[in-house]
Write a protein that holds these residues in place. Sequence first.
Motif, PDB file in Angstrom:
ATOM      1  N   GLY A   9       0.781  -1.226   0.000  1.00 12.12           N
ATOM      2  CA  GLY A   9       0.000   0.000   0.000  1.00 12.12           C
ATOM      3  C   GLY A   9       0.810   1.273   0.000  1.00 12.12           C
ATOM      4  N   ARG A  10       2.142   1.171   0.006  1.00 12.28           N
ATOM      5  CA  ARG A  10       2.954   2.388   0.068  1.00 12.28           C
ATOM      6  C   ARG A  10       2.811   3.190  -1.217  1.00 12.28           C
ATOM      7  NH1 ARG A  10       6.609  -1.384  -1.705  1.00 12.28           N
ATOM      8  NH2 ARG A  10       8.270  -0.693  -3.107  1.00 12.28           N
ATOM      9  N   ARG A  11       2.923   4.510  -1.079  1.00 12.03           N
ATOM     10  CA  ARG A  11       2.730   5.424  -2.202  1.00 12.03           C
ATOM     11  C   ARG A  11       4.015   5.765  -2.939  1.00 12.03           C
ATOM     12  NH1 ARG A  11      -0.251  10.614  -0.173  1.00 12.03           N
ATOM     13  NH2 ARG A  11       0.279  11.190  -2.321  1.00 12.03           N
ATOM     14  N   ASP A  12       5.138   5.809  -2.247  1.00  8.02           N
ATOM     15  CA  ASP A  12       6.389   6.268  -2.851  1.00  8.02           C
ATOM     16  C   ASP A  12       7.093   5.103  -3.543  1.00  8.02           C
ATOM     17  OD1 ASP A  12       8.757   7.403  -3.600  1.00  8.02           O
ATOM     18  OD2 ASP A  12       9.328   8.106  -1.605  1.00  8.02           O
ATOM     19  N   LEU A  13       7.106   5.133  -4.865  1.00  8.73           N
ATOM     20  CA  LEU A  13       7.742   4.079  -5.657  1.00  8.73           C
ATOM     21  C   LEU A  13       8.876   4.676  -6.485  1.00  8.73           C
ATOM     22  CD1 LEU A  13       4.479   2.310  -6.927  1.00  8.73           C
ATOM     23  CD2 LEU A  13       5.754   1.863  -4.824  1.00  8.73           C
ATOM     24  N   THR A  14       9.626   5.576  -5.878  1.00  8.76           N
ATOM     25  CA  THR A  14      10.688   6.302  -6.573  1.00  8.76           C
ATOM     26  C   THR A  14      11.579   5.361  -7.370  1.00  8.76           C
ATOM     27  OG1 THR A  14      10.674   8.025  -4.890  1.00  8.76           O
ATOM     28  CG2 THR A  14      12.642   7.853  -6.268  1.00  8.76           C
ATOM     29  N   GLU A  15      11.851   5.735  -8.601  1.00  8.53           N
ATOM     30  CA  GLU A  15      12.600   4.897  -9.531  1.00  8.53           C
ATOM     31  C   GLU A  15      14.090   5.167  -9.436  1.00  8.53           C
ATOM     32  OE1 GLU A  15      10.810   4.274 -13.508  1.00  8.53           O
ATOM     33  OE2 GLU A  15      12.636   5.244 -14.244  1.00  8.53           O
ATOM     34  N   SER A  16      14.880   4.092  -9.451  1.00  7.08           N
ATOM     35  CA  SER A  16      16.336   4.216  -9.509  1.00  7.08           C
ATOM     36  C   SER A  16      16.857   3.310 -10.621  1.00  7.08           C
ATOM     37  CB  SER A  16      16.981   3.835  -8.171  1.00  7.08           C
ATOM     38  OG  SER A  16      16.704   2.483  -7.842  1.00  7.08           O
ATOM     39  N   ILE A  17      18.091   3.579 -11.051  1.00  9.06           N
ATOM     40  CA  ILE A  17      18.710   2.841 -12.146  1.00  9.06           C
ATOM     41  C   ILE A  17      19.856   2.009 -11.591  1.00  9.06           C
ATOM     42  CG2 ILE A  17      19.911   3.019 -14.362  1.00  9.06           C
ATOM     43  CD1 ILE A  17      17.024   3.996 -14.442  1.00  9.06           C
ATOM     44  N   ARG A  18      19.923   0.733 -12.023  1.00  3.80           N
ATOM     45  CA  ARG A  18      21.028  -0.136 -11.608  1.00  3.80           C
ATOM     46  C   ARG A  18      22.002  -0.287 -12.776  1.00  3.80           C
ATOM     47  NH1 ARG A  18      20.402  -2.706  -6.621  1.00  3.80           N
ATOM     48  NH2 ARG A  18      22.590  -3.142  -7.043  1.00  3.80           N
ATOM     49  N   ASP A  19      22.947   0.655 -12.837  1.00  7.66           N
ATOM     50  CA  ASP A  19      23.902   0.655 -13.943  1.00  7.66           C
ATOM     51  C   ASP A  19      24.874  -0.513 -13.881  1.00  7.66           C
ATOM     52  OD1 ASP A  19      22.909   2.968 -15.144  1.00  7.66           O
ATOM     53  OD2 ASP A  19      24.072   4.266 -13.806  1.00  7.66           O
ATOM     54  N   ASP A  20      24.963  -1.183 -12.725  1.00  8.36           N
ATOM     55  CA  ASP A  20      25.890  -2.293 -12.584  1.00  8.36           C
ATOM     56  C   ASP A  20      25.349  -3.587 -13.195  1.00  8.36           C
ATOM     57  OD1 ASP A  20      24.052  -1.820 -10.443  1.00  8.36           O
ATOM     58  OD2 ASP A  20      24.951  -3.459  -9.304  1.00  8.36           O
ATOM     59  N   LEU A  21      24.088  -3.598 -13.613  1.00  2.97           N
ATOM     60  CA  LEU A  21      23.503  -4.780 -14.231  1.00  2.97           C
ATOM     61  C   LEU A  21      23.451  -4.599 -15.742  1.00  2.97           C
ATOM     62  CD1 LEU A  21      20.522  -5.398 -11.762  1.00  2.97           C
ATOM     63  CD2 LEU A  21      22.725  -6.581 -11.816  1.00  2.97           C
ATOM     64  N   THR A  22      23.737  -5.668 -16.484  1.00  2.00           N
ATOM     65  CA  THR A  22      23.756  -5.581 -17.949  1.00  2.00           C
ATOM     66  C   THR A  22      22.354  -5.437 -18.527  1.00  2.00           C
ATOM     67  OG1 THR A  22      23.553  -7.975 -18.283  1.00  2.00           O
ATOM     68  CG2 THR A  22      25.782  -7.086 -18.013  1.00  2.00           C
ATOM     69  N   GLY A  23      21.345  -5.931 -17.808  1.00  2.00           N
ATOM     70  CA  GLY A  23      19.999  -6.004 -18.349  1.00  2.00           C
ATOM     71  C   GLY A  23      19.816  -7.268 -19.165  1.00  2.00           C
ATOM     72  N   TYR A  24      18.547  -7.684 -19.327  1.00  2.00           N
ATOM     73  CA  TYR A  24      18.248  -8.884 -20.100  1.00  2.00           C
ATOM     74  C   TYR A  24      18.709  -8.690 -21.545  1.00  2.00           C
ATOM     75  CZ  TYR A  24      15.554 -12.468 -22.543  1.00  2.00           C
ATOM     76  OH  TYR A  24      15.187 -13.520 -23.334  1.00  2.00           O
ATOM     77  N   ALA A  25      19.617  -9.549 -21.993  1.00  2.00           N
ATOM     78  CA  ALA A  25      20.150  -9.498 -23.363  1.00  2.00           C
ATOM     79  C   ALA A  25      20.659  -8.101 -23.721  1.00  2.00           C
ATOM     80  CB  ALA A  25      19.095  -9.965 -24.368  1.00  2.00           C
ATOM     81  N   GLY A  26      21.232  -7.412 -22.735  1.00  2.00           N
ATOM     82  CA  GLY A  26      21.832  -6.106 -22.978  1.00  2.00           C
ATOM     83  C   GLY A  26      20.869  -4.945 -22.960  1.00  2.00           C
ATOM     84  N   ALA A  27      19.609  -5.166 -22.597  1.00  2.00           N
ATOM     85  CA  ALA A  27      18.626  -4.078 -22.563  1.00  2.00           C
ATOM     86  C   ALA A  27      18.786  -3.283 -21.280  1.00  2.00           C
ATOM     87  CB  ALA A  27      17.210  -4.643 -22.661  1.00  2.00           C
TER      88      ALA A  27
END
Length: 631
Positions: free
Chosen positions: A348-366
Amino acid sequence: MTAVGPATEPRPQSAAAPSPFPPIAEYAFLSNCHTGALVAPDGAIDWLCVPRFDSPSVFGSLLDRQAGFFRFAPFGINHPTSVVYQPGTNVLETTWKTPNGWIVVRDALTMGPRDHEDTITPHTRPPADDDAEHLLVRTVECLEGNVEVELVCEPAFDYGRAPAKWALVGDDRHAADATGAGQTIRLQTDLALGLEENRARGRHVLGAGDRAYCALSWDEGLGVPQDFDEAEAQIDATTRFWRAWLGRARIPDHRFRDPIQRSALAIKGLTYMPTGATVAALTTSLPETPGGERNWDYRFTWIRDTTFTLQALHMLNLDWEADEFMQFVADVEATEDGSLQIMYGIDGRRDLTESIRDDLTGYAGASPVRIGNGAFDQRQNDVFGAALDSILLHTRRSGRLPRRLWPIVETQAECATRVWRDADQGIWEARGKPQHYVSSKLMCWVALDRAAKLAEIRGDSEAHRKWAAVADEIKEDILANGVDNRGVLRQHYQTDALDASTLLAAIFGFLPGDDQRLKASVTAIADGLTEDGFVLRYKTDETDDGLSGKEGTFLICSFWLVSALAIVGELQQARDLMERLLRVASPLGLYAEEFDAETGRFLGNFPQAFSHLALMEAAARIILPEMTADL
């Protein structure tokens, strides 16, 4: 001298490009209704967040091949013979053929009789008779010959940021604790373990009839099964839980029975039992564009999903789950102006502030990999209609309008009245400039129309008249400004571009099925907003969504088209598209968010609740007239 020609444009990455990441559709989904896991075809757990869906991952190889995995499978063999769910469950059974024998592995996030208060993921809803044990249990049995089985457990806590530190427990090499990022999990097995820096490993040759197990616990006290029989009993109890739950559902004897059952199990598996919330998907940042930036965290609850969730649950006679979800909506905190946010955390929390994880390659480089969702505080005017349609549906089903829900009716109706003339970001959370989206106006009409009906049920004639008058005003505005010269509903008032969200005009009864404008709109989308027959949300080159790159067809939109075709009387066309959609399900009957028509691959987060909800809605639109015709 050799002439040098102009540099060629780099081609967009294909969803079928060679990659160490398995295709999304080849993953299996496990759940204990507190968290979920994805099992890769090679037998590795590539995604698991503990103790909750939205916790940091412990196994995150789905997003980076160095971010942790847990494999229990034959040594040196990566391609199984068969991967199936035990019928009527979310318990996985994988059969392997090796050069020397056959084995079968069973995997489950276990459920069992509730016998104590859950302090790991505390309940705000009444606890059910069975609940999560906070255990991943895996068993293996050799059916024939002899097979060398390998166990490799390599957690990487906090989305891969904190490699595990291991320590043996006891003096028999059958248990070890992994610690990292302030968290400890316990591995128990009847294989002898060796610790190799950040992983635990075991190997053993099984002969015909031999059995072995392993289990991972994050429960209070780190309780684990002590032998194979106890592990097998826990998986058997989990099988009984899922079958008993599905047994309470009302599913018609129809050719769509199996996909409806699998969709119901997927939706239940994406439900966070402690609060009644449902996550939109198990994962974050699986790309909507191969190698691109359209990557979002979906481990939250969207208010717009409420009405589709309640429709599906009530259709299946799963009224308890529907009530739990409705109570979650009643509990959430409104914004400063009284409106509901478009999404909330599963607690139920309201604050879903977005952050970026630059240390992860992402799925298939995405990349980027996103944690949190920056759209949580966007203005999206469709939220009011979703909430009030849900309350009306729930009220009609239960025969009562709970006192705690009426203030929500009042506040959301007043909010819709106040803002329906304003531009917003639209249902697709576009990150471009606000527009007068037709679907947003449409859902404001739904809000006032449903509020008026609820006021009538409550016996408040003044509110009924007031809200019905606003609903009429909104409808007139949409029909005056949101219809182009062809008689087709526009994406927004400043364009003639198409948008699949206008199919909601059929699903929510904005126009009757025989209205020529509705028929024209459905036909225009079927003819002009599809790739190989599958529906796009919109054309990215015609829409300012603030992002680059093309995206795949949206499965929910294709299922919406099935529903809309049935509503406007094109039942055979609806059947044809439904059959095509059922054929592109994953081998286990699951759906992601998007389907790349060119490669036949899934894109986007997985499994996707909205896709399965829309499947059930579409199936009902076909089944009902067929059953009525039989009568």
